[in-house]
Design an enzyme around this catalytic site. Structure first.
Site, PDB file in Angstrom:
ATOM      1  N   GLU A  64       0.830  -1.201   0.000  1.00 20.95           N
ATOM      2  CA  GLU A  64       0.000   0.000   0.000  1.00 20.95           C
ATOM      3  C   GLU A  64       0.867   1.255   0.000  1.00 20.95           C
ATOM      4  O   GLU A  64       2.077   1.193   0.230  1.00 20.95           O
ATOM      5  CB  GLU A  64      -0.919   0.004   1.218  1.00 20.95           C
ATOM      6  CG  GLU A  64      -1.943  -1.108   1.180  1.00 20.95           C
ATOM      7  CD  GLU A  64      -2.856  -1.127   2.386  1.00 20.95           C
ATOM      8  OE1 GLU A  64      -3.838  -1.880   2.341  1.00 20.95           O
ATOM      9  OE2 GLU A  64      -2.615  -0.415   3.378  1.00 20.95           O
ATOM     10  N   CYS A  73      -1.370  -4.594  -5.791  1.00 23.93           N
ATOM     11  CA  CYS A  73      -1.919  -5.833  -5.226  1.00 23.93           C
ATOM     12  C   CYS A  73      -0.875  -6.955  -5.253  1.00 23.93           C
ATOM     13  O   CYS A  73       0.078  -6.928  -6.035  1.00 23.93           O
ATOM     14  CB  CYS A  73      -3.133  -6.269  -6.022  1.00 23.93           C
ATOM     15  SG  CYS A  73      -4.492  -5.087  -6.011  1.00 23.93           S
ATOM     16  N   GLU A  75      -1.195  -9.951  -6.393  1.00 22.56           N
ATOM     17  CA  GLU A  75      -1.192 -10.681  -7.656  1.00 22.56           C
ATOM     18  C   GLU A  75      -0.311  -9.995  -8.700  1.00 22.56           C
ATOM     19  O   GLU A  75       0.458 -10.642  -9.405  1.00 22.56           O
ATOM     20  CB  GLU A  75      -2.619 -10.815  -8.211  1.00 22.56           C
ATOM     21  CG  GLU A  75      -3.554 -11.620  -7.324  1.00 22.56           C
ATOM     22  CD  GLU A  75      -4.301 -10.779  -6.285  1.00 22.56           C
ATOM     23  OE1 GLU A  75      -5.380 -11.217  -5.862  1.00 22.56           O
ATOM     24  OE2 GLU A  75      -3.813  -9.694  -5.899  1.00 22.56           O
TER      25      GLU A  75
END
Length: 158
Positions: A64, A73, A75
């Site tokens: 973040e 993210c 992924e």
């Protein structure tokens, strides 16, 4: 007018004890990888682990940033690592898990829209489907045979 239908199948397991050993091991690595997340704002730590076609394992965690939406993210972190370490190589499977520090982590979650698009394009680029293993720190687990099932109308080059 033509009416069309899109459906896909997936497997549901009650717990990781029902999974094949290789899937359980990959999910366990994704669960451990949640500790590498930087999530001081959402407190929602996501970890992903991929088994490359050559058998090597790579991982990624969400990162973040106070300047929303500058974060990334798990992924997409994972896909960046995989394509940097193993250019052009396919991914056989990705396990995704999470640790919600503000609540339970006991059901599968699926990738966000941007990650679905990124997974689909990675599949298209490498010419091989990516199996997804989705689960929290405990509870049910979903196995989806192809990441592109999650985004039936994604952007494509074709």
């Amino acid at each position: 007018m033509q009416e069309k239908e899109f459906r896909f199948h997936f497997e549901e397991y009650a717990s990781d004890r029902e999974l094949p050993a290789s899937d359980a091991a990959l999910l366990n690595i994704a669960r451990e990888t949640t500790a590498q997340a930087y999530a001081p704002y959402s407190h929602f730590r996501v970890g992903a682990a991929a088994r490359m076609l050559n058998g090597e394992i790579v991982t990624g965690a969400n990162q973040e940033n106070a300047s929303f939406p500058a974060g990334i993210c798990a992924e997409r972190t994972l896909l960046s690592v995989a394509s940097s370490l193993y250019p052009g190589m396919s991914i056989a499977a990705i396990a995704i898990s999470y640790h919600n520090q503000n609540g339970p982590s006991d059901r599968p979650i699926s990738p966000c829209g941007i990650c679905r698009q990124s997974l689909q394009e990675f599949e298209q680029r490498t010419g091989k489907s990516i199996r997804l293993i989705l689960g929290g720190l405990e509870g049910k687990i979903f196995i989806i045979p192809e990441a592109n099932f999650l985004l039936p109308f994604g952007f494509t080059l074709k």
